[in-house]
Write an enzyme that holds these catalytic residues in place. Sequence first.
Site, PDB file in Angstrom:
ATOM      1  CB  SER A 146      75.612 -85.645  25.779  1.00 29.03           C
ATOM      2  OG  SER A 146      75.443 -84.524  26.609  1.00 29.03           O
ATOM      3  CE1 TYR A 159      74.476 -88.616  30.124  1.00 28.39           C
ATOM      4  CE2 TYR A 159      75.397 -86.452  29.647  1.00 28.39           C
ATOM      5  CZ  TYR A 159      74.485 -87.456  29.366  1.00 28.39           C
ATOM      6  OH  TYR A 159      73.594 -87.313  28.323  1.00 28.39           O
TER       7      TYR A 159
END
Length: 266
Positions: A146, A159
């Site tokens: 990501s 995250y």
Amino acid sequence: MDLGLKGVHVLVTGASGGIGLETAKLYCSLGAEVTAHYNTHYGPLDTLSKTYSNMQAVQAELSDETSVMNMFTAIEHAGPVQVVIVNHGIWPTEDIPIADLTLQRWNHTLATNLTSSFLVCREYLKWLRNATPEVKEKAAIVLIGSTAGKYGEDGHADYAASKSAMMHGLTMTLKNEIVKIAPRGRVNTVAPGWVRTPMAESALADPDVVYRALATTPLRKVATPLDVANQIVVLSSSTLSGHVTGQVVMVEGGMEGRLLNKPEHL
């Protein structure tokens, strides 16, 4: 163009939604033997299995070691897994700064995103040891990172940390170790920015979130799941990417960083 994926056994984790579902569908259309993993959300895979006879579904809780081991045993009948797409994961929607982040959420996110990815890759490599040279020739792992793993993300340190570890420490170590088992084995990561998936739907409903996401993005659009799936397939193909390993391919429209401050903050 023949991507060399026909008949190749591909395991896609987190295949019941968003990027995973689009990726599983694309592999099916290319003639791969697809194992589509899910944990609790089977529905979309039922539809896919009725369209493609070369797809099977398997359930597993990937943060549980025994469940991962059982998954590989359960899919053995389809032949040794040659390509693994490590796509599963969560993005907790609530913005919580590190100063207020609970250990429970931190541990849960890292277990779900990072520890589970380690378990899947470890089990894959164990099974790969006993595969034939022909099977090993097309061995590949593609992890899904990501932009949060590159730039961080306010309110989502858990995250961001899980994705950064996958994109760098895990990918770079795996690419050096897989060749000791499969001499032509490769490991790469695809790292998307914002993608229109069910997981991101609520956040992307906020125009301010969309603006901040696209403010440093030259292409000025949010990616589709197919944008990401196409890059996954290309990296997994030994025909197209046979000499590509240890790379992090950013699929984020040229994003240059986070928009941190609004005019009123300056």
